[in-house]
Design a protein around this motif. Structure first.
Motif, PDB file in Angstrom:
ATOM      1  N   GLU A  43       0.738  -1.260   0.118  1.00 39.38           N
ATOM      2  CA  GLU A  43       0.154  -0.132   0.003  1.00 39.38           C
ATOM      3  C   GLU A  43       0.942   1.162  -0.063  1.00 39.38           C
ATOM      4  O   GLU A  43       0.489   2.266  -0.746  1.00 39.38           O
ATOM      5  N   ARG A  44       2.041   1.238   0.799  1.00 40.12           N
ATOM      6  CA  ARG A  44       2.814   2.321   0.985  1.00 40.12           C
ATOM      7  C   ARG A  44       3.364   2.682  -0.283  1.00 40.12           C
ATOM      8  O   ARG A  44       3.650   3.906  -1.075  1.00 40.12           O
ATOM      9  N   MET A  45       3.981   1.751  -0.970  1.00 37.04           N
ATOM     10  CA  MET A  45       4.465   1.671  -2.309  1.00 37.04           C
ATOM     11  C   MET A  45       3.841   1.572  -3.680  1.00 37.04           C
ATOM     12  O   MET A  45       4.321   2.057  -4.828  1.00 37.04           O
TER      13      MET A  45
ATOM     14  N   SER B  46       0.597  -9.421  -4.732  1.00 36.58           N
ATOM     15  CA  SER B  46       1.138 -10.508  -5.617  1.00 36.58           C
ATOM     16  C   SER B  46       2.551 -10.233  -6.269  1.00 36.58           C
ATOM     17  O   SER B  46       3.042 -11.308  -6.202  1.00 36.58           O
ATOM     18  N   GLN B  47       2.908  -8.941  -6.706  1.00 29.16           N
ATOM     19  CA  GLN B  47       4.111  -8.687  -7.083  1.00 29.16           C
ATOM     20  C   GLN B  47       5.378  -8.945  -6.027  1.00 29.16           C
ATOM     21  O   GLN B  47       6.469  -9.494  -6.163  1.00 29.16           O
ATOM     22  N   LEU B  48       5.114  -8.460  -4.859  1.00 26.24           N
ATOM     23  CA  LEU B  48       5.810  -8.669  -3.592  1.00 26.24           C
ATOM     24  C   LEU B  48       6.064 -10.178  -3.193  1.00 26.24           C
ATOM     25  O   LEU B  48       7.007 -10.386  -2.959  1.00 26.24           O
ATOM     26  N   LYS B  49       4.728 -10.950  -3.138  1.00 20.91           N
ATOM     27  CA  LYS B  49       4.776 -12.275  -2.728  1.00 20.91           C
ATOM     28  C   LYS B  49       5.604 -13.120  -3.566  1.00 20.91           C
ATOM     29  O   LYS B  49       6.181 -14.156  -3.047  1.00 20.91           O
TER      30      LYS B  49
ATOM     31  N   MET C  81      14.084 -11.184   0.818  1.00 21.38           N
ATOM     32  CA  MET C  81      13.675  -9.487   1.273  1.00 21.38           C
ATOM     33  C   MET C  81      14.485  -8.599   0.184  1.00 21.38           C
ATOM     34  O   MET C  81      13.978  -7.525  -0.240  1.00 21.38           O
ATOM     35  N   LYS C  82      15.707  -8.992  -0.259  1.00 20.46           N
ATOM     36  CA  LYS C  82      16.288  -8.114  -1.319  1.00 20.46           C
ATOM     37  C   LYS C  82      15.345  -8.179  -2.560  1.00 20.46           C
ATOM     38  O   LYS C  82      15.182  -7.204  -3.143  1.00 20.46           O
ATOM     39  N   GLN C  83      14.975  -9.327  -2.928  1.00 21.95           N
ATOM     40  CA  GLN C  83      13.802  -9.223  -4.193  1.00 21.95           C
ATOM     41  C   GLN C  83      12.766  -8.443  -3.865  1.00 21.95           C
ATOM     42  O   GLN C  83      12.042  -7.855  -4.732  1.00 21.95           O
ATOM     43  N   VAL C  84      12.126  -8.615  -2.645  1.00 24.61           N
ATOM     44  CA  VAL C  84      10.880  -7.883  -1.980  1.00 24.61           C
ATOM     45  C   VAL C  84      11.267  -6.282  -2.438  1.00 24.61           C
ATOM     46  O   VAL C  84      10.402  -5.240  -2.921  1.00 24.61           O
ATOM     47  N   LEU C  85      12.387  -5.884  -1.825  1.00 25.64           N
ATOM     48  CA  LEU C  85      12.716  -4.550  -1.675  1.00 25.64           C
ATOM     49  C   LEU C  85      12.751  -4.012  -3.282  1.00 25.64           C
ATOM     50  O   LEU C  85      12.430  -2.813  -3.608  1.00 25.64           O
TER      51      LEU C  85
ATOM     52  N   ALA D  23      11.186  -5.344  -5.976  1.00 24.70           N
ATOM     53  CA  ALA D  23       9.974  -5.160  -6.470  1.00 24.70           C
ATOM     54  C   ALA D  23       9.211  -4.034  -6.001  1.00 24.70           C
ATOM     55  O   ALA D  23       8.428  -3.598  -6.685  1.00 24.70           O
ATOM     56  N   ALA D  24       9.577  -3.506  -4.700  1.00 25.32           N
ATOM     57  CA  ALA D  24       8.857  -2.489  -4.288  1.00 25.32           C
ATOM     58  C   ALA D  24       9.697  -1.277  -4.832  1.00 25.32           C
ATOM     59  O   ALA D  24       9.097  -0.161  -4.424  1.00 25.32           O
TER      60      ALA D  24
END
Length: 383
Positions: free
Chosen positions: A299-301, A306-309, A372-376, A378-379
């Motif tokens: 929501e913040r970004m 689904s993209q983050l997950k 988490m690197k991949q999540v960052l 993606a965000a």
């Protein structure tokens, strides 16, 4: 306990705890882990009404302003009494939204007694424009009580945005001007450090510097609570969390050993999976890989959840521990009845169990860090 334990062996783990008996050491390791999880950290956030205290508290807890259990925000005075907000996954980390200094409800000269000053480990004094007489007064009173205080200038993103379209816009010059203005108004206190922060983008400006400073000023246990609780808003923060979590892998591995040296021939060293699950769940939450954190980040970004997950590849902690192939070797020897012989073999078993468990936990932590690197990325927070 503060040193890196990446190369710590079983004997070294026992020595670090000051124990010779492995079972006693395992119990002591579990006790230390419980102690880390149970430490309480109370952070008071104060400043004049409208300075952005509640938004800062929400951001610190990894929440958006409209999330469930977030501190209420608004243009008018929303905090009438000191309000405590616990961290979503670390309930012993408590942030307190204190009433605005100098408001009709709280006069500056009565402020400290009204808000129960002794409750807090440290104070964060917030302003969204310039620090004023009441802020200086409070800092002086905190100094008298020999407690820590930190000045945070919020809403920096608004200041930068307001001049971003000017012909000679220079962001660094804007930040330098804001710092100088803050220091001019705080000159009575010497030259205190001022941290420039945007509660809506903690990855920019001075939030990392603030956390580094708070960490240095806290005891080790409270330091652990602090670093675990702050959100991962940058690769630098992710690296800080990784280093902290690596320090305690040996405790989780040793604390999970049940019957490390056993009196029954051919009995395998047991592993208490609940301890391993607790450690990995703690890492999982602290890194922001849990559902609630991912939703807030999405929501913040303004990125699809689904993209983050989809960036997460490692199994959930419970699933991982269920599949852990920790199989301590049992010496199939016919000399187990010789005095001391089985004990020596059992010590080898415990050593192998410790080594295997440490290896699995390190691997699991590295997998979560990579996720988490991949999540960052993606965000859009991987710069």
């Amino acid at each position: 306990m503060a040193d890196s334990s990446a190369d710590l062996d079983f004997s070294g783990a026992l020595q670090r705890l000051g124990e010779r008996d492995p079972n006693t050491a395992a119990a002591k390791a579990k006790e230390q882990l419980d102690s880390l999880d149970g430490v309480t950290l109370n952070i008071a956030v104060t400043g004049e009404t409208g300075a952005g205290k509640s938004s800062f508290i929400n951001a610190f807890r990894g929440l958006n302003d409209d999330d469930d259990n977030s501190a209420p925000t608004g243009l008018t005075e929303t905090t009438k009494v000191a309000a405590m907000y616990t961290h979503p996954t670390k309930p012993n980390v408590r942030l307190w939204d204190l009433p605005g200094i100098g408001t009709p409800n709280f006069k500056a000269n009565k402020f400290l007694s009204e808000v129960k000053f002794e409750t807090y480990d440290l104070f964060i004094i917030i302003s969204s424009v310039r620090f004023r007489e009441n802020d200086v007064f409070l800092a002086k009173e905190i100094q008298k009580k020999q407690k820590r205080f930190y000045f945070v200038r919020t809403k920096i993103d608004n200041d930068v945005r307001s001049v971003a379209k000017t012909r000679k816009f220079d962001e660094q010059q804007v930040l330098c001007t804001i710092r100088e203005d803050c220091h001019r108004n705080l000159k009575e206190l010497g030259n205190p450090k001022v941290f420039l922060i945007s509660s809506y983008d903690l990855g920019k400006y001075d939030f990392q510097d603030l956390v580094d400073t708070l960490e240095l000023d806290l005891s080790e246990n409270k330091r652990f609570a602090l670093v675990q609780s702050v959100p991962v808003c940058s690769l630098a923060m992710l690296e800080k969390k990784k280093k902290l979590m690596e320090k305690f892998i040996w405790l989780a591995a040793l604390g999970s050993s049940v019957g490390a040296v056993v009196p029954v021939p051919l009995l395998s060293v047991a592993i208490d999976k609940t301890i391993l699950v607790a450690y990995l769940v703690s890492c999982h939450n602290a890194l922001g890989l849990n559902e609630q954190s991912l939703i807030a980040l999405s929501e913040r970004m303004n990125k699809p959840l689904s993209q983050l997950k989809s960036a997460i590849k490692s199994p959930l902690p419970v699933t991982l521990v269920d599949k852990m192939a920790i199989r301590p070797r049992i010496a199939m020897t016919k000399t187990v009845h010789v005095d001391g012989k089985f004990i020596a073999n059992s010590f080898i078993n415990a050593t192998e169990a410790f080594k295997s468990t440490c290896s699995v936990l390190r691997g699991a932590l590295n997998d979560m860090i990579n996720d988490m690197k991949q999540v960052l990325q993606a965000a859009g927070l991987d710069e």
